[in-house]
Design a protein around this motif. Structure first.
Motif, PDB file in Angstrom:
ATOM      1  N   GLN A 146      21.419 -10.297 -12.531  1.00 48.19           N
ATOM      2  CA  GLN A 146      21.853 -10.334 -11.133  1.00 48.19           C
ATOM      3  C   GLN A 146      21.704  -8.960 -10.497  1.00 48.19           C
ATOM      4  O   GLN A 146      21.998  -7.930 -11.108  1.00 48.19           O
ATOM      5  CB  GLN A 146      23.315 -10.786 -11.068  1.00 48.19           C
ATOM      6  CG  GLN A 146      23.830 -11.072  -9.669  1.00 48.19           C
ATOM      7  CD  GLN A 146      25.263 -11.577  -9.712  1.00 48.19           C
ATOM      8  OE1 GLN A 146      26.201 -10.800  -9.557  1.00 48.19           O
ATOM      9  NE2 GLN A 146      25.428 -12.886  -9.917  1.00 48.19           N
ATOM     10  N   SER A 148      22.859  -7.054  -6.796  1.00 55.60           N
ATOM     11  CA  SER A 148      23.755  -7.273  -5.663  1.00 55.60           C
ATOM     12  C   SER A 148      23.707  -6.100  -4.709  1.00 55.60           C
ATOM     13  O   SER A 148      23.359  -4.973  -5.078  1.00 55.60           O
ATOM     14  CB  SER A 148      25.189  -7.493  -6.148  1.00 55.60           C
ATOM     15  OG  SER A 148      25.679  -6.339  -6.821  1.00 55.60           O
ATOM     16  N   LEU A 202      33.258 -22.670  -8.550  1.00 53.40           N
ATOM     17  CA  LEU A 202      32.482 -23.231  -7.448  1.00 53.40           C
ATOM     18  C   LEU A 202      32.387 -24.742  -7.593  1.00 53.40           C
ATOM     19  O   LEU A 202      32.307 -25.272  -8.719  1.00 53.40           O
ATOM     20  CB  LEU A 202      31.062 -22.647  -7.433  1.00 53.40           C
ATOM     21  CG  LEU A 202      30.923 -21.136  -7.211  1.00 53.40           C
ATOM     22  CD1 LEU A 202      29.494 -20.712  -7.499  1.00 53.40           C
ATOM     23  CD2 LEU A 202      31.300 -20.775  -5.782  1.00 53.40           C
ATOM     24  N   CYS A 204      29.775 -27.633  -6.691  1.00 58.36           N
ATOM     25  CA  CYS A 204      28.341 -27.664  -6.408  1.00 58.36           C
ATOM     26  C   CYS A 204      27.874 -29.083  -6.139  1.00 58.36           C
ATOM     27  O   CYS A 204      28.267 -30.028  -6.843  1.00 58.36           O
ATOM     28  CB  CYS A 204      27.550 -27.083  -7.575  1.00 58.36           C
ATOM     29  SG  CYS A 204      27.962 -25.351  -7.937  1.00 58.36           S
ATOM     30  N   CYS A 217      26.619 -24.588  -3.451  1.00 59.50           N
ATOM     31  CA  CYS A 217      27.929 -24.398  -4.083  1.00 59.50           C
ATOM     32  C   CYS A 217      28.834 -23.590  -3.149  1.00 59.50           C
ATOM     33  O   CYS A 217      28.396 -22.637  -2.492  1.00 59.50           O
ATOM     34  CB  CYS A 217      27.789 -23.657  -5.419  1.00 59.50           C
ATOM     35  SG  CYS A 217      26.659 -24.444  -6.602  1.00 59.50           S
ATOM     36  N   GLU A 246      32.930 -17.369  -1.671  1.00 57.37           N
ATOM     37  CA  GLU A 246      31.541 -17.320  -2.141  1.00 57.37           C
ATOM     38  C   GLU A 246      30.801 -18.594  -1.753  1.00 57.37           C
ATOM     39  O   GLU A 246      31.334 -19.700  -1.851  1.00 57.37           O
ATOM     40  CB  GLU A 246      31.494 -17.152  -3.667  1.00 57.37           C
ATOM     41  CG  GLU A 246      30.080 -17.128  -4.230  1.00 57.37           C
ATOM     42  CD  GLU A 246      30.051 -16.996  -5.750  1.00 57.37           C
ATOM     43  OE1 GLU A 246      28.946 -17.018  -6.320  1.00 57.37           O
ATOM     44  OE2 GLU A 246      31.145 -16.885  -6.361  1.00 57.37           O
ATOM     45  N   ARG A 248      26.796 -20.286  -2.493  1.00 55.47           N
ATOM     46  CA  ARG A 248      25.645 -20.082  -3.386  1.00 55.47           C
ATOM     47  C   ARG A 248      24.603 -21.170  -3.113  1.00 55.47           C
ATOM     48  O   ARG A 248      24.930 -22.364  -3.079  1.00 55.47           O
ATOM     49  CB  ARG A 248      26.107 -20.138  -4.842  1.00 55.47           C
ATOM     50  CG  ARG A 248      25.004 -20.046  -5.907  1.00 55.47           C
ATOM     51  CD  ARG A 248      25.630 -20.189  -7.286  1.00 55.47           C
ATOM     52  NE  ARG A 248      24.654 -20.284  -8.345  1.00 55.47           N
ATOM     53  CZ  ARG A 248      24.273 -19.261  -9.111  1.00 55.47           C
ATOM     54  NH1 ARG A 248      24.802 -18.067  -8.913  1.00 55.47           N
ATOM     55  NH2 ARG A 248      23.384 -19.430 -10.085  1.00 55.47           N
ATOM     56  N   GLU A 250      21.040 -22.546  -4.678  1.00 63.12           N
ATOM     57  CA  GLU A 250      20.338 -22.411  -5.957  1.00 63.12           C
ATOM     58  C   GLU A 250      19.234 -23.467  -6.072  1.00 63.12           C
ATOM     59  O   GLU A 250      19.374 -24.600  -5.611  1.00 63.12           O
ATOM     60  CB  GLU A 250      21.341 -22.579  -7.104  1.00 63.12           C
ATOM     61  CG  GLU A 250      20.737 -22.488  -8.493  1.00 63.12           C
ATOM     62  CD  GLU A 250      21.780 -22.695  -9.572  1.00 63.12           C
ATOM     63  OE1 GLU A 250      21.388 -22.845 -10.746  1.00 63.12           O
ATOM     64  OE2 GLU A 250      22.991 -22.748  -9.239  1.00 63.12           O
ATOM     65  N   ALA A 264      18.927 -18.119  -7.653  1.00 65.90           N
ATOM     66  CA  ALA A 264      20.046 -18.357  -6.742  1.00 65.90           C
ATOM     67  C   ALA A 264      20.265 -17.158  -5.836  1.00 65.90           C
ATOM     68  O   ALA A 264      20.026 -16.005  -6.218  1.00 65.90           O
ATOM     69  CB  ALA A 264      21.317 -18.651  -7.530  1.00 65.90           C
ATOM     70  N   SER A 266      23.459 -15.718  -3.475  1.00 61.71           N
ATOM     71  CA  SER A 266      24.889 -15.883  -3.196  1.00 61.71           C
ATOM     72  C   SER A 266      25.312 -14.953  -2.072  1.00 61.71           C
ATOM     73  O   SER A 266      24.782 -13.847  -1.921  1.00 61.71           O
ATOM     74  CB  SER A 266      25.724 -15.579  -4.454  1.00 61.71           C
ATOM     75  OG  SER A 266      25.401 -16.465  -5.500  1.00 61.71           O
ATOM     76  N   PHE A 268      28.944 -13.310  -0.205  1.00 62.64           N
ATOM     77  CA  PHE A 268      30.367 -13.057  -0.427  1.00 62.64           C
ATOM     78  C   PHE A 268      30.990 -12.493   0.852  1.00 62.64           C
ATOM     79  O   PHE A 268      30.414 -11.634   1.515  1.00 62.64           O
ATOM     80  CB  PHE A 268      30.578 -12.049  -1.565  1.00 62.64           C
ATOM     81  CG  PHE A 268      30.023 -12.512  -2.891  1.00 62.64           C
ATOM     82  CD1 PHE A 268      30.805 -13.242  -3.766  1.00 62.64           C
ATOM     83  CD2 PHE A 268      28.713 -12.214  -3.257  1.00 62.64           C
ATOM     84  CE1 PHE A 268      30.304 -13.663  -4.985  1.00 62.64           C
ATOM     85  CE2 PHE A 268      28.209 -12.626  -4.474  1.00 62.64           C
ATOM     86  CZ  PHE A 268      29.003 -13.356  -5.341  1.00 62.64           C
TER      87      PHE A 268
END
Length: 307
Positions: A146, A148, A202, A204, A217, A246, A248, A250, A264, A266, A268
């Motif tokens: 990941q 960010s 989450l 989804c 999600c 959050e 998401r 995907e 994915a 995401s 925030f």
């Protein structure tokens, strides 16, 4: 004692042509019949009458035995060529004479016996449907690399793991954890190394498109920002609460039956925004840095399904 042979007479005496023409010449027709019968004589009881009917081209014949008509045939569209006409008439008359003689002797040509029915083979079992490699219900494990931005004061990289429970093919519940490697940011005259650890849940919703599955999600995450100061007169560390909503989006591409690759994105929105403070010796704040108001992450990794 030998059986008496039936009386015979020349075939030319047995055949009569009514309304003779160049094509229906009796002598030529008798020769054709004799050729098919392979004999120039016939049972004395047999008589053959060939006639041209009406003004048209219709030709027919009658086979009689002892004056009783036993066979009759008409050619509504006879061949136009004379040789072809005599050949067709001669063959048909010869076959009719043979059948008449056999019948008079009490012998009938028996139709061939039908072949015995083939043994019935059992129907093959219906083919099995191809295995469905689409996830339906069960568990799944995911691991992700990941990157960010906006979660910490500086871009960061990390790893994440998650477990999913799928009660229905279109819905799953995802619980996971993420951790980032420390990144350095400046606050006042010094620097702070910050990292981030959090867990989240989450809900989804999936849209299956064959090998491709799209998922949306929504949920929340909570954790701590780990901060360690440096280059200050007195460097301290702190653990700061972090809570965020959050979302998401995907996409998953199934490679083989139990394995897929996921990409994915995401987003925030912090509900509790951490802040880094630099305090003087008297406890007052000399400088501070507030974390961003929103952030995002891009993740890539495998997903392993369990039925």
């Amino acid at each position: 004692m030998a059986a008496a042979q039936p009386a015979v007479r020349p075939l030319s005496e047995a055949v009569v042509v009514e309304g003779a023409t160049d094509c229906l010449d009796r002598g030529a027709l008798v020769r054709r019949i004799a050729r098919w019968l392979r004999s120039e004589t016939v049972d004395a009881r047999i008589a053959v009458v060939v006639r041209k009917e009406g003004d048209g081209d219709v030709v027919g014949f009658v086979i009689r035995r002892d004056g009783v008509a036993l066979a009759e045939r008409r050619f509504d569209e006879p061949p136009e060529d004379c040789n072809d006409l005599r050949a067709a008439l001669g063959l048909a008359i010869a076959l009719a004479i043979d059948a008449t003689i056999l019948e008079s002797l009490g012998t009938r040509e028996q139709p061939p016996h039908p072949p015995p029915p083939a043994a019935e083979r059992p129907a093959p079992p219906p083919p099995r449907p191809p295995p469905d490699d689409r996830p339906q219900t069960g568990l799944a494990l995911a691991a992700e690399a990941q990157g960010s931005a906006g979660i910490l004061p500086a871009p960061a990289v990390g790893v994440a793991t998650a477990i999913e429970v799928r009660p229905a093919s279109f819905f799953s519940i995802r619980a996971g954890a993420v951790g980032t490697f420390p990144v350095r940011t400046t606050v006042g005259d010094g620097a702070v190394d910050v990292s981030h650890v959090a867990g989240g849940a989450l809900a989804c919703f999936a849209n299956d498109r064959g090998r491709l599955e799209l998922r949306l999600c929504l949920g929340a995450a909570a954790g701590q920002v780990l901060a360690q100061g440096s280059d200050f007169d007195r460097s301290l560390g702190a653990d700061i609460l972090w809570v965020a909503a959050e979302g998401r989006l995907e996409g998953r591409w199934r490679l083989v039956r139990p394995l897929a690759i996921a990409v994915a994105v995401s987003g925030f929105v912090p509900l509790v925004r951490p802040r880094l403070d630099v305090e003087r010796t008297d406890g007052s704040v000399s400088s501070s840095r507030l974390f961003p108001a929103w952030g995002g992450a891009l993740a890539l990794g495998p997903v392993l399904y369990f039925r």
